[in-house]
Design a protein around this motif. Structure first.
Motif, PDB file in Angstrom:
ATOM      1  N   ASN A   1       0.819  -1.229   0.000  1.00  0.00           N
ATOM      2  CA  ASN A   1       0.000   0.000   0.000  1.00  0.00           C
ATOM      3  C   ASN A   1       0.850   1.275   0.000  1.00  0.00           C
ATOM      4  O   ASN A   1       0.505   2.274   0.644  1.00  0.00           O
ATOM      5  N   LYS A   2       1.939   1.224  -0.737  1.00  0.00           N
ATOM      6  CA  LYS A   2       2.741   2.431  -0.876  1.00  0.00           C
ATOM      7  C   LYS A   2       2.050   3.388  -1.837  1.00  0.00           C
ATOM      8  O   LYS A   2       1.376   2.965  -2.782  1.00  0.00           O
ATOM      9  N   PRO A   3       2.186   4.711  -1.629  1.00  0.00           N
ATOM     10  CA  PRO A   3       1.490   5.683  -2.482  1.00  0.00           C
ATOM     11  C   PRO A   3       2.046   5.680  -3.909  1.00  0.00           C
ATOM     12  O   PRO A   3       3.203   5.312  -4.146  1.00  0.00           O
ATOM     13  N   ILE A   4       1.212   6.105  -4.848  1.00  0.00           N
ATOM     14  CA  ILE A   4       1.643   6.196  -6.250  1.00  0.00           C
ATOM     15  C   ILE A   4       2.731   7.243  -6.403  1.00  0.00           C
ATOM     16  O   ILE A   4       3.709   7.056  -7.135  1.00  0.00           O
ATOM     17  N   VAL A   5       2.557   8.347  -5.696  1.00  0.00           N
ATOM     18  CA  VAL A   5       3.514   9.457  -5.777  1.00  0.00           C
ATOM     19  C   VAL A   5       4.252   9.568  -4.449  1.00  0.00           C
ATOM     20  O   VAL A   5       3.631   9.659  -3.391  1.00  0.00           O
ATOM     21  N   ARG A   6       5.555   9.557  -4.518  1.00  0.00           N
ATOM     22  CA  ARG A   6       6.372   9.708  -3.319  1.00  0.00           C
ATOM     23  C   ARG A   6       6.693  11.172  -3.104  1.00  0.00           C
ATOM     24  O   ARG A   6       7.058  11.888  -4.052  1.00  0.00           O
ATOM     25  N   THR A   7       6.566  11.638  -1.861  1.00  0.00           N
ATOM     26  CA  THR A   7       6.911  13.007  -1.516  1.00  0.00           C
ATOM     27  C   THR A   7       7.907  12.992  -0.361  1.00  0.00           C
ATOM     28  O   THR A   7       7.890  12.084   0.471  1.00  0.00           O
ATOM     29  N   ALA A   8       8.756  14.020  -0.316  1.00  0.00           N
ATOM     30  CA  ALA A   8       9.765  14.078   0.741  1.00  0.00           C
ATOM     31  C   ALA A   8      10.290  15.496   0.865  1.00  0.00           C
ATOM     32  O   ALA A   8      10.225  16.296  -0.086  1.00  0.00           O
ATOM     33  N   LEU A   9      10.810  15.796   2.052  1.00  0.00           N
ATOM     34  CA  LEU A   9      11.504  17.056   2.294  1.00  0.00           C
ATOM     35  C   LEU A   9      12.946  16.867   1.837  1.00  0.00           C
ATOM     36  O   LEU A   9      13.680  16.041   2.375  1.00  0.00           O
ATOM     37  N   THR A  10      13.369  17.621   0.832  1.00  0.00           N
ATOM     38  CA  THR A  10      14.675  17.371   0.209  1.00  0.00           C
ATOM     39  C   THR A  10      15.729  18.404   0.567  1.00  0.00           C
ATOM     40  O   THR A  10      16.922  18.130   0.431  1.00  0.00           O
ATOM     41  N   GLN A  11      15.313  19.590   1.049  1.00  0.00           N
ATOM     42  CA  GLN A  11      16.325  20.602   1.281  1.00  0.00           C
ATOM     43  C   GLN A  11      15.809  21.655   2.256  1.00  0.00           C
ATOM     44  O   GLN A  11      14.628  22.027   2.230  1.00  0.00           O
ATOM     45  N   LEU A  12      16.724  22.109   3.119  1.00  0.00           N
ATOM     46  CA  LEU A  12      16.449  23.218   4.030  1.00  0.00           C
ATOM     47  C   LEU A  12      17.222  24.430   3.537  1.00  0.00           C
ATOM     48  O   LEU A  12      18.454  24.458   3.584  1.00  0.00           O
ATOM     49  N   ASN A  13      16.495  25.427   3.072  1.00  0.00           N
ATOM     50  CA  ASN A  13      17.117  26.618   2.511  1.00  0.00           C
ATOM     51  C   ASN A  13      17.165  27.729   3.562  1.00  0.00           C
ATOM     52  O   ASN A  13      16.775  27.538   4.721  1.00  0.00           O
ATOM     53  N   ASP A  14      17.645  28.908   3.168  1.00  0.00           N
ATOM     54  CA  ASP A  14      17.760  30.026   4.100  1.00  0.00           C
ATOM     55  C   ASP A  14      16.403  30.461   4.644  1.00  0.00           C
ATOM     56  O   ASP A  14      16.270  30.773   5.826  1.00  0.00           O
ATOM     57  N   SER A  15      15.399  30.519   3.779  1.00  0.00           N
ATOM     58  CA  SER A  15      14.087  31.007   4.211  1.00  0.00           C
ATOM     59  C   SER A  15      12.949  30.082   3.790  1.00  0.00           C
ATOM     60  O   SER A  15      11.792  30.469   3.840  1.00  0.00           O
ATOM     61  N   SER A  16      13.270  28.879   3.356  1.00  0.00           N
ATOM     62  CA  SER A  16      12.215  27.965   2.903  1.00  0.00           C
ATOM     63  C   SER A  16      12.662  26.525   3.040  1.00  0.00           C
ATOM     64  O   SER A  16      13.863  26.238   3.195  1.00  0.00           O
ATOM     65  N   MET A  17      11.694  25.621   2.976  1.00  0.00           N
ATOM     66  CA  MET A  17      11.944  24.170   2.933  1.00  0.00           C
ATOM     67  C   MET A  17      11.416  23.643   1.608  1.00  0.00           C
ATOM     68  O   MET A  17      10.300  23.977   1.197  1.00  0.00           O
TER      69      MET A  17
END
Length: 364
Positions: free
Chosen positions: A295-311
Motif C-alpha cells: 500500500n505504498k502511495p503512487i507518488v512519493r513526496t519528501a523534504l529534500t532541502q532546508l534553505n535560508d528562508s524555505s523548505m
C-alpha cells in the motif's frame, strides 16, 4: 539584291535550316515538358516540379547555343571552323551530362521518397532511408560534376584521378580536417549507432528541446515546442550530451519541487502535493507488485532541502511520456498553489529589512 541571293544562296538556306531546327526543338521541348508534367501528376502526385523545369531551361539554352555555333560555322573561314566545332562538341557534351545527372538524381530521390513513405506506412523507422537519400543524390551530382570536368583538358587529370577509387580516398583524406567532412562523418555515425531517430524527442540544452524532423549530410533539424526549426551540425550533435526521451522506455519521472515556509506544516504540504499528483489524469502508476501489496502511495513526496528562508518539498510523479510529464507538471503546480492558499501553507518570498539610522546633529 538578286546577285546577293544568288551569291549567298547556300548560306541563306543553311541559316534558315538552322533557325528552323532551333525553333522546332524549342517548341518540341516545351510540348514534351508539358506532356511529362501531366504524366508525372497522374502517376506521382508528390513528385518535384523543379527538376523538370531545370531540364527544360537547359535544353532551351543548349538549342540556342548550338544554333549560334552552327550559324557561325556557315559564315567563318574553314581554317577557323575547328574552334567552333570543338565548342559545338563541348556544349553538347556538357548539356547531355547535365541532363543525365539531373534525371538520375531525380529518379533516385523519388525512389527514396517512395521507400520512406512505405516505411512510415508500415510504422518502421525511416531514418536510414532519409539519410541515404541525401548520400545517393549527392554522389550522383558529384560524379556528374566530375564527368563535366572531363570536357576541359586542363581539368581532365583531376577528374580522372577523382573518379578512381584511390582518387576519392585521396580527396577525402585531403579535406579530412575540414568541418564539412566532420559533419558528414557525424551524420554517418548518427545513422549507424542511432542515438536518436527521426520522430524522437531530444533535449540538448534547456533551450533546445524538440522533435527530430530530419537528418541530412551536414546537420540535424529539430522542431521545438514553439514550432521553430533548430539546425544543429552533425559534428556538434555527436559531441553534445543529449537526453533522448524516446530511447528505451517512454515513461518519464517528473520531479515537482515547491518551497514552503518554516512555519508551515510539512506533513500537510506533502499530503497536498501527493493528492494533487495522484488525482491528475496523466499520472502513471509506476509501483511494483510489492509496492502495491504494501500500500505504498503512487507518488512519493519528501523534504529534500532546508534553505535560508524555505523548505523544499519534492514529489516524484511518473507519466507515460515526456509530453504528458510536462503537462502534468504545469497542472500540478497550479493546483498545489491553490490548495496551499486554501490550507494556509505559505510559499515564502524574499524579505528585505530596512534599518533607518537617524543622524544626530550638533549645534554649535
Amino acid at each position: 539584291m538578286t546577285e546577293f541571293f544568288v551569291t549567298y544562296k547556300s548560306q541563306l538556306i543553311h541559316t534558315l535550316i538552322v533557325l528552323g531546327t532551333v525553333v522546332i526543338l524549342y517548341f518540341a521541348t516545351n510540348i514534351l515538358h508539358k506532356w511529362l508534367r501531366k504524366k508525372e501528376e497522374n502517376i506521382f502526385s508528390n513528385a518535384p516540379i523543379r527538376p523538370f523545369n531545370i531540364i527544360k531551361r537547359i535544353l532551351n539554352i543548349l538549342w540556342l547555343v548550338l544554333g549560334l555555333i552552327a550559324l557561325g560555322l556557315i559564315y567563318v573561314d574553314s581554317d577557323k571552323s575547328g574552334v567552333l566545332i570543338n565548342s559545338f562538341k563541348l556544349a553538347s557534351y556538357l548539356g547531355v551530362v547535365a541532363i543525365i545527372t539531373i534525371i538520375a538524381a531525380t529518379i533516385c530521390n523519388m525512389w527514396f521518397k517512395y521507400k520512406i513513405q512505405e516505411k512510415i506506412a508500415l510504422q518502421y523507422d525511416p531514418t536510414s532511408f532519409k539519410f541515404l537519400r541525401y548520400v545517393a543524390v549527392f554522389t550522383i551530382c558529384f560524379v556528374g560534376f566530375l564527368f563535366g570536368l572531363l570536357a576541359f583538358p586542363s581539368l581532365k587529370g583531376v577528374a580522372q584521378t577523382a573518379l578512381g577509387g584511390a582518387g576519392i580516398i585521396a580527396i577525402i583524406a585531403g579535406v579530412s580536417s575540414q568541418e564539412a567532412l566532420s559533419n558528414l562523418v557525424g551524420g554517418v555515425f548518427i545513422i549507424s549507432f542511432k542515438p536518436f531517430r527521426i520522430g524522437d524527442i531530444v533535449k540538448i540544452t534547456d533551450t533546445m528541446v524538440g522533435t527530430v524532423t530530419d537528418i541530412t549530410l551536414r546537420h540535424t533539424i529539430i522542431r521545438n515546442f514553439e514550432n521553430k526549426m533548430i539546425v544543429i551540425p552533425n559534428a556538434i550533435m555527436n559531441k553534445e550530451k543529449l537526453i533522448n526521451y524516446n530511447l528505451g522506455e517512454l515513461k518519464c519521472c517528473e520531479r515537482i519541487e515547491i518551497g514552503i515556509s518554516y512555519d508551515s506544516d510539512i506533513d500537510l504540504a506533502k499530503k497536498i502535493m501527493r493528492e494533487e499528483c495522484e488525482n491528475h489524469p496523466l499520472i502513471y502508476d509506476n509501483r511494483t507488485d510489492m509496492d502495491r501489496k504494501d500500500n505504498k502511495p503512487i507518488v512519493r513526496t519528501a523534504l529534500t532541502q532546508l534553505n535560508d528562508s524555505s523548505m523544499t518539498i519534492r514529489a516524484w510523479a511518473w507519466a507515460r511520456n515526456y509530453s504528458d510529464s510536462f503537462a502534468l507538471r504545469c497542472d500540478v503546480l497550479e493546483s498545489v498553489k491553490k490548495r496551499f492558499d486554501k490550507e494556509g501553507i505559505e510559499i515564502p518570498f524574499p524579505y528585505r529589512t530596512i534599518v533607518m539610522k537617524k543622524e544626530k546633529t550638533t549645534e554649535k
